[in-house]
Design a protein around this motif. Structure first.
Motif, short mmCIF file in Angstrom:
data_model
loop_
_atom_site.label_atom_id
_atom_site.label_comp_id
_atom_site.label_asym_id
_atom_site.label_seq_id
_atom_site.Cartn_x
_atom_site.Cartn_y
_atom_site.Cartn_z
N ALA A 43 0.82 -1.14 0.07
CA ALA A 43 -0.01 -0.06 -0.03
C ALA A 43 0.78 1.33 0.19
CB ALA A 43 -0.92 -0.12 1.29
N GLU A 44 1.89 1.22 0.57
CA GLU A 44 2.89 2.46 0.78
C GLU A 44 3.69 2.77 -0.64
OE1 GLU A 44 3.16 -0.18 2.51
OE2 GLU A 44 5.23 -0.83 2.86
N ARG A 45 3.36 1.82 -1.58
CA ARG A 45 4.09 2.22 -2.72
C ARG A 45 3.04 3.04 -3.68
NH1 ARG A 45 8.83 2.53 -1.35
NH2 ARG A 45 9.71 2.24 -3.29
N VAL A 47 0.12 5.77 -4.44
CA VAL A 47 -0.51 7.19 -4.25
C VAL A 47 -1.66 7.32 -5.24
CG1 VAL A 47 -0.04 9.59 -4.26
CG2 VAL A 47 1.97 8.09 -4.09
N MET A 64 -4.23 4.46 1.94
CA MET A 64 -3.09 4.83 1.03
C MET A 64 -2.86 6.12 1.01
SD MET A 64 -3.51 2.03 -1.94
CE MET A 64 -5.19 1.72 -2.14
N ASP A 65 -1.69 6.57 0.60
CA ASP A 65 -1.27 8.10 0.40
C ASP A 65 -2.51 8.51 -0.65
OD1 ASP A 65 0.70 8.43 2.16
OD2 ASP A 65 2.26 7.71 0.44
N SER A 66 -3.28 9.61 -0.35
CA SER A 66 -4.15 10.18 -1.19
C SER A 66 -4.13 11.58 -1.20
CB SER A 66 -5.59 9.47 -0.67
OG SER A 66 -6.10 10.17 0.29
N ILE A 67 -4.45 12.15 -2.47
CA ILE A 67 -4.18 13.54 -2.78
C ILE A 67 -5.54 13.94 -3.55
CG2 ILE A 67 -2.83 15.42 -3.36
CD1 ILE A 67 -1.40 13.33 -1.70
N ILE A 81 4.37 14.31 -8.68
CA ILE A 81 4.83 12.94 -7.90
C ILE A 81 5.43 12.06 -8.44
CG2 ILE A 81 3.57 11.24 -6.63
CD1 ILE A 81 1.22 13.11 -6.26
N LEU A 88 7.24 4.89 -7.07
CA LEU A 88 5.82 4.91 -6.66
C LEU A 88 4.80 4.47 -7.92
CD1 LEU A 88 5.54 7.85 -4.12
CD2 LEU A 88 6.16 5.51 -3.72
#
Lengths: 272, 375
Positions: A43-45, A47, A64-67, A81, A88
């Motif tokens: 999940a950390e890979r 975005v 997860m990272d979400s923008i 990014i 990523l």
């Protein structure tokens, strides 16, 4: 196909979510999470970058990272990014209005660069968040809040658009065919270069209701009726294809990816 | 110290690299293009990333993406391009993303005169994006100061997690002069606050009371949740009146009432009966005029704001209390003078110019003499 356990990838702390009953976007999000799990991506890979609109809001429900960015600019944020962190997997989730209208320029140039983004267009053929105005993919003749006498604009075929711009993986599927959809999403994410997937995902609240297409089930059936597989489409005339949704994989090739090219340039100049 | 001949725009690029900037996304526009060109040349040499985007909006968006990934980011533009970037400047303020935006002012509105100097973006730097928001604006008057202020812009942007605008103008951007640049490491370089906790122990809610919460980079397992919607400390959208007001007041509080952000230079202000207030390239002519006047024994002083936003209203108020006349030369129709009047609490002599030329020292000196009754 077996459904994997994806509960750890989903953040349910702020449920109920914002999507309407019968919306296709939840099906599409589940397919994305299934594809990530099938690829064994940590999940950390990953975005997830959203624009503005109903579809873009789903990035807020993942662990997860979400923008959640500005309207039309998700692809441009994602470009920054990816260039800063080429390792990523950068997924863009946005709607047809966001990607094809206000964000059209970023979409075609990201495709032209072949930068390694995965753009997943949740195409509901309408602006849902703003209450049902016509979008670049609204079929001619459709009723919407801003086409009260029927839409007269021709539609964008987003797959053909990004193919012409240089995208190296291009496909279309619908939320009616989740196993194929999941498969395509997995291939799009695994793809090194710019990948684009047009995911037809009906909007019962605005598109369905304004066009009197009945309840969500009937609306999904109407999408099914319009769906034509790419192979069958080759035998159909332009007239027969009017208003149809041609599904399948249209482009799969592997020219050099942009950020890899850039890092080669940096290495050649002695940069680290 | 090393002495070299350098252009203002090139000094900006050098300052950015010295500040640790390793990402630039931009779009060509006169009179700032030398910054884009210098970054395209220099960034690969230090392992950084450069991209020429398809437009101005994409440029700042890409910078914000890179900054979220933990990389100091710069974009540079001018008038029309600066207008296009406004929405995402507001996003940076709301999502607390460090970014430095250079605006080399040119004559406007619209396409105006691309190679003519102007100072008509004074208010746009402060209020260009919609909604109440924090922003810091620094305005250099020389090539060397451009270098130093670019580093300061990054420092402030990083530690306060907000957009900082470097407000240049065509005069300073295209100026070439001999400069003494500090050696590497001579100027302090600040970094954004990062969480001390590892990802599995990091809870953004635990940092809710902090004015500038720590900023984890994405791609490190912190499960960053970023949005331009009003949000609680957990990153989830919220419309609770309490949460909304708390966020907006905290964001704007990063800038308001912070004397440490204010930087200005004064010359002869102790006994000034005529006080001249000017910034950027206009301050060069004003400084020459003030020196000439003082050599003649006239009690004239110069106040030059370097931080133009937040506006140094307290100091201008003090100086206004002792000065007889206040003279404000500028290359716009009274944007700076309006703000000086607000700070001074009274009318000032506004010296406006919109013909595409600079104020000469002689013209400002004549206005000083008239203001002081010395002509």
């Amino acid at each position: 196909m077996e459904l994997a356990d994806i509960s750890d990838l989903l953040d349910e702390s702020h449920f109920p979510h914002i999507l309407c009953a019968g919306c296709g976007h939840g099906i599409a999000l589940r397919a994305i999470l299934q594809a990530i799990r099938k690829l064994n991506l940590p999940a950390e890979r990953v975005v997830m970058v959203g624009g503005i609109g109903c579809s873009s809001r789903v990035v807020g429900y993942v662990r997860m990272d979400s923008i959640h960015t500005t309207h039309g600019r998700a692809v441009a944020f994602a470009t920054g990014i990816k260039l800063a962190r080429p390792d990523l997997k950068v997924l863009v989730i946005a709607g047809d209005g966001d990607l094809a209208a206000i964000g059209g320029n970023h979409l075609i140039h990201a495709a032209r660069r072949n930068i390694g983004l995965t753009v997943l267009c949740f195409n509901n053929e309408i602006y849902g968040m703003t209450s049902g105005q016509y979008s670049p993919t609204t079929p001619p003749g459709s009723m919407s809040a801003t086409s009260p006498y029927g839409a007269i604009e021709r539609t964008f075929d987003l797959c053909r658009l990004v193919e012409a711009a240089g995208a190296t993986y291009v496909a279309r599927s619908t939320v009616n065919e989740v196993f194929i959809l999941t498969e395509y999403i997995g291939r799009a994410i695994a793809h090194e270069g710019f990948s684009f997937l047009d995911i037809v995902s009906p909007c019962p609240t605005y598109f369905g209701r304004q066009n009197r297409l009945g309840d969500p089930v009937k609306l999904y059936e109407s999408v099914k009726d319009r769906t034509v597989r790419a192979k069958a489409a080759t035998k159909m005339s332009a007239e027969e294809l009017e208003g149809k949704l041609v599904v399948g994989e249209f482009v799969r090739k592997n020219p050099p990816e942009y950020t890899a090219e850039y890092r080669r340039l940096v290495a050649a100049r002695g940069g680290k | 110290m090393k002495t070299i001949l350098l252009q203002g725009n090139e000094a900006c690029a050098r300052g950015a690299i010295a500040a640790g900037c390793r990402f630039f996304a931009g779009y060509p526009i006169t009179p700032s293009s030398e910054i884009v060109e210098a970054m395209a040349r220099e960034l690969p040499l230090v392992g950084g990333s450069f991209i020429q985007m398809e437009d101005e909006i994409g440029s700042i968006a890409a910078c914000l993406g890179a900054s979220l990934a933990g990389v100091k980011s710069l974009t540079a533009t001018s008038g029309p391009g600066f207008s296009l970037k406004q929405e995402n400047i507001g996003y940076a303020a709301m999502a607390e993303i460090p970014v430095v935006v250079v605006n080399v002012q040119r004559f406007g509105p619209s396409t105006g005169m691309p190679t003519a100097p102007a100072q008509g973006d004074f208010y746009q730097t402060r209020w260009g994006t919609h909604g109440d928001h924090p922003v810091v604006v620094l305005a250099p008057w020389s090539v060397e100061e451009t270098y130093r202020l670019t580093i300061r812009a990054f420092n402030l942007s990083e530690v306060h997690r907000l957009p900082v605008i470097l407000l240049m103008d065509e005069g300073v951007g295209h100026l070439r002069e001999r400069v003494e640049l500090p050696e590497e490491g001579e100027l302090a370089v600040w970094e954004r606050p990062k969480p001390k906790e590892p990802p599995d122990l990091f809870d953004p809610v635990a940092h809710a009371g902090e004015e500038v919460p720590p900023m984890p980079p994405l791609g490190a397992g912190y499960r960053l949740r970023v949005t331009g919607l009003v949000h609680g400390s957990d990153g989830f959208p919220s419309e609770s009146p309490e949460t909304v007001a708390k966020l907006l007041r905290r964001l704007c509080g990063k800038v308001e009432g912070k004397p440490e952000l204010l930087q200005a230079e004064e010359e002869g202000t102790d006994d000034a009966r005529v006080l001249v207030v000017a910034y950027g390239s206009t301050a060069r002519g004003a400084a020459a005029a003030v020196r000439e006047a003082r050599e003649r024994g006239l009690p004239v002083g110069l106040f030059r704001p370097v931080t133009v936003w937040p506006f140094p209203e307290a100091r201008i108020g003090e100086l206004a209390a002792q000065a007889g006349e206040i003279l404000v030369p500028e290359l716009s129709l009274g944007q700076l003078s309006r703000e000086v009047e607000r700070a001074a609490g009274r009318r000032v002599r506004s010296l406006t110019r919109v013909d595409g030329n600079h104020w000469s020292p002689g013209e400002i000196l004549a206005a000083i003499e008239e203001a002081g009754g010395w002509s």
